[in-house]
Write a protein that holds these residues in place. Structure first.
Motif, PDB file in Angstrom:
ATOM      1  N   ALA A  15      40.844  35.071  47.469  1.00  0.00           N
ATOM      2  CA  ALA A  15      39.370  35.305  47.498  1.00  0.00           C
ATOM      3  C   ALA A  15      38.632  33.780  47.433  1.00  0.00           C
ATOM      4  O   ALA A  15      37.822  33.713  46.349  1.00  0.00           O
ATOM      5  CB  ALA A  15      38.811  36.226  46.339  1.00  0.00           C
ATOM      6  N   PRO A  16      38.964  32.807  48.008  1.00  0.00           N
ATOM      7  CA  PRO A  16      38.546  31.568  47.907  1.00  0.00           C
ATOM      8  C   PRO A  16      37.047  31.190  47.712  1.00  0.00           C
ATOM      9  O   PRO A  16      36.588  30.180  46.973  1.00  0.00           O
ATOM     10  CB  PRO A  16      39.176  30.690  48.830  1.00  0.00           C
ATOM     11  CG  PRO A  16      39.491  31.458  49.781  1.00  0.00           C
ATOM     12  CD  PRO A  16      39.731  33.047  49.436  1.00  0.00           C
ATOM     13  N   SER A  17      36.368  32.290  48.490  1.00  0.00           N
ATOM     14  CA  SER A  17      34.944  31.852  48.490  1.00  0.00           C
ATOM     15  C   SER A  17      34.108  32.507  47.260  1.00  0.00           C
ATOM     16  O   SER A  17      32.774  32.373  47.012  1.00  0.00           O
ATOM     17  CB  SER A  17      34.357  32.455  49.657  1.00  0.00           C
ATOM     18  OG  SER A  17      34.397  33.858  49.919  1.00  0.00           O
ATOM     19  N   ALA A  18      34.881  33.319  46.454  1.00  0.00           N
ATOM     20  CA  ALA A  18      34.227  33.932  45.435  1.00  0.00           C
ATOM     21  C   ALA A  18      34.726  33.613  44.211  1.00  0.00           C
ATOM     22  O   ALA A  18      35.810  33.089  44.020  1.00  0.00           O
ATOM     23  CB  ALA A  18      34.400  35.497  45.562  1.00  0.00           C
ATOM     24  N   GLN A  19      33.801  34.075  43.082  1.00  0.00           N
ATOM     25  CA  GLN A  19      34.411  33.929  41.501  1.00  0.00           C
ATOM     26  C   GLN A  19      35.314  35.157  41.317  1.00  0.00           C
ATOM     27  O   GLN A  19      35.108  36.059  42.003  1.00  0.00           O
ATOM     28  CB  GLN A  19      33.024  33.890  40.649  1.00  0.00           C
ATOM     29  CG  GLN A  19      32.322  32.646  40.742  1.00  0.00           C
ATOM     30  CD  GLN A  19      31.094  32.584  39.952  1.00  0.00           C
ATOM     31  OE1 GLN A  19      31.240  32.504  38.779  1.00  0.00           O
ATOM     32  NE2 GLN A  19      29.946  32.962  40.314  1.00  0.00           N
ATOM     33  N   VAL A  20      36.097  35.085  40.372  1.00  0.00           N
ATOM     34  CA  VAL A  20      36.875  36.130  39.852  1.00  0.00           C
ATOM     35  C   VAL A  20      36.444  36.828  38.474  1.00  0.00           C
ATOM     36  O   VAL A  20      36.160  35.889  37.511  1.00  0.00           O
ATOM     37  CB  VAL A  20      38.135  35.628  39.648  1.00  0.00           C
ATOM     38  CG1 VAL A  20      39.131  36.880  39.077  1.00  0.00           C
ATOM     39  CG2 VAL A  20      38.685  35.187  41.219  1.00  0.00           C
ATOM     40  N   MET A  21      36.107  38.027  38.584  1.00  0.00           N
ATOM     41  CA  MET A  21      35.794  38.618  37.223  1.00  0.00           C
ATOM     42  C   MET A  21      37.220  39.391  36.949  1.00  0.00           C
ATOM     43  O   MET A  21      37.605  40.402  37.723  1.00  0.00           O
ATOM     44  CB  MET A  21      34.674  39.818  37.272  1.00  0.00           C
ATOM     45  CG  MET A  21      34.622  40.488  36.083  1.00  0.00           C
ATOM     46  SD  MET A  21      33.678  42.072  36.461  1.00  0.00           S
ATOM     47  CE  MET A  21      32.067  41.273  36.455  1.00  0.00           C
ATOM     48  N   ALA A  22      38.009  39.018  35.866  1.00  0.00           N
ATOM     49  CA  ALA A  22      38.920  39.618  35.357  1.00  0.00           C
ATOM     50  C   ALA A  22      38.569  41.082  34.628  1.00  0.00           C
ATOM     51  O   ALA A  22      38.083  40.674  33.416  1.00  0.00           O
ATOM     52  CB  ALA A  22      39.843  38.646  34.401  1.00  0.00           C
ATOM     53  N   VAL A  23      38.920  42.085  34.904  1.00  0.00           N
ATOM     54  CA  VAL A  23      38.622  43.284  34.315  1.00  0.00           C
ATOM     55  C   VAL A  23      39.517  43.506  33.090  1.00  0.00           C
ATOM     56  O   VAL A  23      40.735  43.549  33.244  1.00  0.00           O
ATOM     57  CB  VAL A  23      38.496  44.506  35.226  1.00  0.00           C
ATOM     58  CG1 VAL A  23      37.972  45.786  34.560  1.00  0.00           C
ATOM     59  CG2 VAL A  23      37.556  44.294  36.469  1.00  0.00           C
ATOM     60  N   VAL A  24      38.990  43.474  31.845  1.00  0.00           N
ATOM     61  CA  VAL A  24      39.851  43.789  30.619  1.00  0.00           C
ATOM     62  C   VAL A  24      39.558  44.981  30.013  1.00  0.00           C
ATOM     63  O   VAL A  24      39.830  45.016  28.860  1.00  0.00           O
ATOM     64  CB  VAL A  24      39.708  42.467  29.923  1.00  0.00           C
ATOM     65  CG1 VAL A  24      40.179  41.189  30.414  1.00  0.00           C
ATOM     66  CG2 VAL A  24      38.437  42.043  29.582  1.00  0.00           C
ATOM     67  N   LYS A  25      38.800  46.030  30.548  1.00  0.00           N
ATOM     68  CA  LYS A  25      38.692  47.023  30.110  1.00  0.00           C
ATOM     69  C   LYS A  25      40.033  47.893  29.377  1.00  0.00           C
ATOM     70  O   LYS A  25      41.126  47.492  29.933  1.00  0.00           O
ATOM     71  CB  LYS A  25      38.251  48.214  30.943  1.00  0.00           C
ATOM     72  CG  LYS A  25      38.887  48.631  32.307  1.00  0.00           C
ATOM     73  CD  LYS A  25      38.104  49.481  33.142  1.00  0.00           C
ATOM     74  CE  LYS A  25      38.893  49.615  34.362  1.00  0.00           C
ATOM     75  NZ  LYS A  25      38.463  50.735  35.246  1.00  0.00           N
ATOM     76  N   ALA A  26      39.771  48.694  28.623  1.00  0.00           N
ATOM     77  CA  ALA A  26      40.889  49.633  28.167  1.00  0.00           C
ATOM     78  C   ALA A  26      42.047  48.547  27.414  1.00  0.00           C
ATOM     79  O   ALA A  26      43.282  48.911  27.767  1.00  0.00           O
ATOM     80  CB  ALA A  26      41.761  50.584  29.346  1.00  0.00           C
ATOM     81  N   ASP A  27      41.525  47.874  26.384  1.00  0.00           N
ATOM     82  CA  ASP A  27      42.548  46.801  25.896  1.00  0.00           C
ATOM     83  C   ASP A  27      43.372  46.094  26.910  1.00  0.00           C
ATOM     84  O   ASP A  27      44.406  46.037  26.717  1.00  0.00           O
ATOM     85  CB  ASP A  27      43.356  47.572  24.774  1.00  0.00           C
ATOM     86  CG  ASP A  27      43.840  46.544  23.890  1.00  0.00           C
ATOM     87  OD1 ASP A  27      43.486  45.540  23.685  1.00  0.00           O
ATOM     88  OD2 ASP A  27      45.245  47.067  23.496  1.00  0.00           O
ATOM     89  N   ALA A  28      42.468  45.588  27.840  1.00  0.00           N
ATOM     90  CA  ALA A  28      43.283  44.948  28.978  1.00  0.00           C
ATOM     91  C   ALA A  28      44.462  45.708  29.738  1.00  0.00           C
ATOM     92  O   ALA A  28      45.423  45.143  29.903  1.00  0.00           O
ATOM     93  CB  ALA A  28      43.650  43.274  28.553  1.00  0.00           C
ATOM     94  N   TYR A  29      44.123  47.011  29.985  1.00  0.00           N
ATOM     95  CA  TYR A  29      45.065  47.711  30.753  1.00  0.00           C
ATOM     96  C   TYR A  29      46.177  47.858  29.841  1.00  0.00           C
ATOM     97  O   TYR A  29      47.316  47.954  30.121  1.00  0.00           O
ATOM     98  CB  TYR A  29      45.494  47.107  32.080  1.00  0.00           C
ATOM     99  CG  TYR A  29      44.290  47.472  32.938  1.00  0.00           C
ATOM    100  CD1 TYR A  29      44.462  48.179  34.364  1.00  0.00           C
ATOM    101  CD2 TYR A  29      42.817  46.834  33.082  1.00  0.00           C
ATOM    102  CE1 TYR A  29      43.605  48.424  35.147  1.00  0.00           C
ATOM    103  CE2 TYR A  29      42.094  47.215  33.919  1.00  0.00           C
ATOM    104  CZ  TYR A  29      42.576  47.603  35.211  1.00  0.00           C
ATOM    105  OH  TYR A  29      41.451  47.963  36.157  1.00  0.00           O
TER     106      TYR A  29
END
Length: 406
Positions: A29-43
């Motif tokens: 996704a080169p045109s977008a920023q990345v949100m790393a989802v870290v819910k649930a103790d980072a999976y």
């Protein structure tokens, strides 16, 4: 290392894999920023170490479902990335979130009212993302509620109580890219964005793509993508490709030693209800992990249908008999020479034909997400770094003691 580290099993998490996965996702996704989802103790991988690794890999946003998770990230010193939290009930500590510069999702009228109250108490504008339910049928404003609430949000923005940062939604069939519901949700989301912008909203981010859409649907990357399971190296679309097909590396390896090895006669049952009966004289081993540790009981095995896969001495075997609360049994085979202390891998990267979380998911009739997130808190997370020149700070996980090694 203390008492926790003496637990006879561990989940080893490679922080280098998380960094690498975020870099791969950014390339998708080169045109977008990345949100790393870290819910649930980072999976299940450890909240703070995993979030730190994700940011080092290029994530500029972190996603935390629960407010306490978001606050824990800020308290741990993660001041740089933007953090979004979205799942809370009435009376949640929203003032603390505003004071900690955490973005808040709004999915209902009551939630917006509480956000405004929190912002005024904090003396600063709350950063708000309006979530629209485009067809998942879960959290979020319906299209009519979205349209009805929008004027109040923009008035509150003019008053300095909030800043409308984004509009977002969640896909119901992202793991089936050709499903007609995907396109229907894309259209509904675009309409919500248009409505907000036509009303005067100056949005920083519009976001819809989760892991599956990040990898398979570039048309909806917008300004920000929100990968979750892919950050940890597991494929959200296993029917389309495994981790390696998308440039991902599984970050977690679950392992334990054999704690007992003994001969067992033919025709003898093993574990509760003797679901597994030996067909010949053999050698059996005991692995100290069970359903209290997150091993699915649905992955129990019989002689005809071995259970969850186990890598022992270079060979893949299956759980023999019922998965117990604290342990499983494995049929090591006639004449086996394995000994107590020998390593057993339940899942890992899959290198050399070893089992993966996806393999366990297939046996248990579930998804890999559940396999990694259900690993219990009594299993220590041991954070390592396979990049020899990387520098990693040791930050304890909320769920277990951690070790970080270069």
């Amino acid at each position: 290392m203390g008492a926790v580290s003496s637990y006879p099993a561990r989940a080893v998490v490679d922080l280098a894999a998380i960094r690498s996965n975020v870099r791969s996702l950014s390339a998708h996704a080169p045109s977008a920023q990345v949100m790393a989802v870290v819910k649930a103790d980072a999976y299940g991988h450890g909240l703070v170490p995993s979030a730190t690794a994700a940011v080092a890999g290029g994530a500029t946003w972190l996603g935390a479902a629960q407010v306490p998770e978001a606050l824990a990230l800020r308290a741990a010193g993660l001041a740089g990335p933007r953090i979004l939290t979205w799942l809370y009930g009435p009376g949640a500590p929203l003032r603390e979130a505003v004071e900690a510069d955490v973005d808040l999702s709004v999915s209902a009228h009551w939630a917006f009212e509480e956000v405004v109250t929190a912002a005024r108490a904090a003396g600063r504008a709350a950063r708000v993302h309006l979530k629209v339910d485009t067809g998942l049928g879960r959290n979020g404003l319906t299209a009519s509620d979205f349209a009805a609430l929008l004027p109040a949000v923009l008035r509150a923005e003019a008053d300095g109580a909030v800043r409308l940062v984004g509009v977002w939604s969640h896909l119901a069939f992202a793991d089936e890219p050709e499903h007609p519901a995907v396109r229907a949700q894309e259209v509904a989301f675009a309409e919500a964005v248009r409505l907000a912008e036509d009303a005067g909203a100056r949005l920083e981010v519009r976001h819809l793509a989760n892991s599956a859409a990040t990898l398979t649907n570039p048309s909806i990357h917008y300004d920000l993508v929100r990968p979750g399971i892919a950050v940890y190296g597991l494929s959200p679309v296993p029917q389309l490709g495994g981790p390696a097909d998308f440039g991902l590396v599984p970050a977690m390896t679950l392992e334990a030693p054999l704690v007992n090895v003994k001969e067992w006669p033919a025709g003898a049952g093993m574990s509760y209800a003797h679901q597994y009966v030996t067909e010949r004289d053999t050698v059996i081993g005991l692995v100290p992990l069970g359903y209290a540790d997150g091993v699915p009981r649905h992955a129990s095995g019989t002689a005809d249908a071995p259970g969850g896969p186990l890598l022992v001495g270079g060979r893949v075997l299956g759980v023999a008999g019922r998965v117990c609360m604290d342990q499983v049994v494995v049929d090591l085979g006639p004449g086996a020479t394995d000994r107590a202390g020998d390593r057993v891998e339940l899942f890992g990267t899959g290198a050399g034909g070893g089992p993966t979380a996806e393999d366990w998911a297939r046996v248990a009739g579930t998804i890999s997400y559940e396999i990694v997130t259900r690993i219990g808190p009594r299993v220590p997370r041991v954070h390592v770094d396979s990049e020899p020149d990387a520098r990693v700070d040791a930050v304890p996980s909320p769920s277990a003691e951690n070790e970080v090694r270069a």
